[in-house]
Write a protein that holds these residues in place. Sequence first.
Motif, short mmCIF file in Angstrom:
data_model
loop_
_atom_site.label_atom_id
_atom_site.label_comp_id
_atom_site.label_asym_id
_atom_site.label_seq_id
_atom_site.Cartn_x
_atom_site.Cartn_y
_atom_site.Cartn_z
N ALA A 278 48.19 39.23 37.53
CA ALA A 278 46.76 39.56 37.51
C ALA A 278 46.46 40.62 36.46
CB ALA A 278 46.30 40.03 38.89
N VAL A 279 47.36 41.59 36.28
CA VAL A 279 47.19 42.62 35.25
C VAL A 279 47.22 41.97 33.87
CG1 VAL A 279 48.30 44.61 34.14
CG2 VAL A 279 48.08 44.53 36.63
N VAL A 280 48.19 41.10 33.63
CA VAL A 280 48.30 40.41 32.33
C VAL A 280 47.06 39.57 32.08
CG1 VAL A 280 49.56 38.62 31.05
CG2 VAL A 280 50.82 40.39 32.28
N GLU A 281 46.62 38.84 33.08
CA GLU A 281 45.45 37.98 32.91
C GLU A 281 44.20 38.80 32.62
OE1 GLU A 281 43.87 33.85 34.66
OE2 GLU A 281 44.62 35.26 36.16
N ALA A 282 44.02 39.90 33.33
CA ALA A 282 42.80 40.70 33.19
C ALA A 282 42.79 41.56 31.93
CB ALA A 282 42.63 41.60 34.42
N SER A 283 43.93 42.15 31.57
CA SER A 283 43.91 43.13 30.48
C SER A 283 44.64 42.71 29.22
CB SER A 283 44.46 44.47 30.98
OG SER A 283 45.81 44.33 31.36
N LEU B 110 48.35 41.42 27.03
CA LEU B 110 49.75 41.81 26.94
C LEU B 110 49.98 43.28 26.57
CD1 LEU B 110 51.51 38.74 25.34
CD2 LEU B 110 51.84 39.68 27.62
N ASP B 111 49.26 43.80 25.60
CA ASP B 111 49.55 45.16 25.16
C ASP B 111 49.31 46.20 26.26
OD1 ASP B 111 50.52 44.36 22.69
OD2 ASP B 111 48.56 44.52 21.73
N PRO B 112 48.16 46.18 26.93
CA PRO B 112 47.98 47.14 28.03
C PRO B 112 49.00 46.91 29.16
CG PRO B 112 45.87 46.26 27.36
CD PRO B 112 46.92 45.45 26.66
N ALA B 113 49.31 45.64 29.43
CA ALA B 113 50.29 45.33 30.48
C ALA B 113 51.66 45.86 30.08
CB ALA B 113 50.34 43.83 30.73
N ARG B 114 52.05 45.68 28.82
CA ARG B 114 53.34 46.16 28.34
C ARG B 114 53.46 47.67 28.56
NH1 ARG B 114 52.99 44.41 23.65
NH2 ARG B 114 54.20 42.49 23.94
N ASP B 115 52.43 48.40 28.17
CA ASP B 115 52.45 49.85 28.36
C ASP B 115 52.65 50.21 29.83
OD1 ASP B 115 52.03 50.17 25.64
OD2 ASP B 115 49.88 50.54 25.85
N ARG B 116 51.96 49.52 30.68
CA ARG B 116 52.04 49.79 32.11
C ARG B 116 53.39 49.38 32.70
NH1 ARG B 116 47.32 47.90 36.27
NH2 ARG B 116 48.12 49.01 38.07
N PHE B 117 53.91 48.22 32.29
CA PHE B 117 55.17 47.71 32.85
C PHE B 117 56.38 48.50 32.36
CE2 PHE B 117 53.14 43.21 33.18
CZ PHE B 117 52.31 43.65 34.19
N PHE C 178 60.88 35.38 41.29
CA PHE C 178 59.63 34.68 41.49
C PHE C 178 58.89 34.64 40.17
CE2 PHE C 178 55.26 33.91 42.79
CZ PHE C 178 55.45 32.86 43.67
N VAL C 179 58.47 33.44 39.77
CA VAL C 179 57.79 33.25 38.49
C VAL C 179 56.35 32.80 38.72
CG1 VAL C 179 59.98 32.64 37.41
CG2 VAL C 179 58.47 30.83 38.13
N LYS C 180 55.46 33.23 37.81
CA LYS C 180 54.04 32.88 37.90
C LYS C 180 53.53 32.56 36.51
CE LYS C 180 49.78 32.70 39.52
NZ LYS C 180 49.34 31.45 40.08
N ASN C 181 52.98 31.38 36.37
CA ASN C 181 52.35 30.95 35.11
C ASN C 181 50.99 31.63 34.98
OD1 ASN C 181 51.68 29.58 32.78
ND2 ASN C 181 51.37 27.61 33.79
N VAL C 182 50.75 32.25 33.83
CA VAL C 182 49.43 32.81 33.52
C VAL C 182 48.89 31.96 32.38
CG1 VAL C 182 48.11 34.87 32.90
CG2 VAL C 182 50.22 35.10 34.24
N ALA C 183 48.35 30.80 32.74
CA ALA C 183 47.93 29.80 31.76
C ALA C 183 46.88 30.32 30.79
CB ALA C 183 47.43 28.55 32.48
N SER C 184 46.00 31.19 31.25
CA SER C 184 44.95 31.71 30.38
C SER C 184 45.51 32.55 29.23
CB SER C 184 43.95 32.55 31.18
OG SER C 184 44.58 33.71 31.70
N ARG C 185 46.73 33.06 29.38
CA ARG C 185 47.38 33.89 28.35
C ARG C 185 48.60 33.19 27.74
NH1 ARG C 185 44.21 38.35 26.87
NH2 ARG C 185 43.15 39.07 28.74
N ASN C 186 48.88 31.95 28.21
CA ASN C 186 50.04 31.18 27.74
C ASN C 186 51.35 31.94 27.91
OD1 ASN C 186 48.48 28.92 26.85
ND2 ASN C 186 47.86 30.14 25.09
N VAL C 187 51.50 32.60 29.06
CA VAL C 187 52.72 33.35 29.35
C VAL C 187 53.15 33.13 30.79
CG1 VAL C 187 52.21 35.16 27.64
CG2 VAL C 187 51.51 35.48 30.02
#
Length: 151
Positions: free
Chosen positions: A39-44, A46-53, A134-143
């Motif tokens: 949900a973080v990746v989808e909403a924000s 990759l770059d903001p998610a990377r910083d957070r992760f 556990f894997v989750k497809n984030v289709a909107s970000r192709n990741v």
Amino acid sequence: MIRAVLMAVMLFVGLARPGFAMDKPTQDGVKDLTLKAAAVVEASGLDPARDRFHQDGDFKYGEIYVNVIDYNGTWLIYPPNPKNEGKSVLNVKDAEGKLLVQDIIKTARESGEGWVEYHWLNPATNKIQPKLTFVKNVASRNVIVYVGLYK
């Protein structure tokens, strides 16, 4: 009184990471964390998610960390060793020869989400151990976002 305070602290810590008892991951906790990270990746993005992760906290602690790959098997986010981000891991095999990234991509693309099992180096113990991811497809970000649990 002290006992009540300790119980309150333990309850608070438990609520901070649902599905985790004393920071010992559970399957439900790993699934919940993966969905939260997706949900973080989808909403924000990759770059903001990377910083957070990459930061120690809810998404990275002990043996827990969030991975993100693209559909070609390129590691986009890999907190245990960020210098490997940008590298293709499509043909990486686990300790028993399983093409684990291909299984992760297949599960995410065909089912949207699900579990993949393999043997991987646990950065907390520096030992190869069975891992359930556990894997989750984030289709909107192709990741694909995934989090694993060492058994």
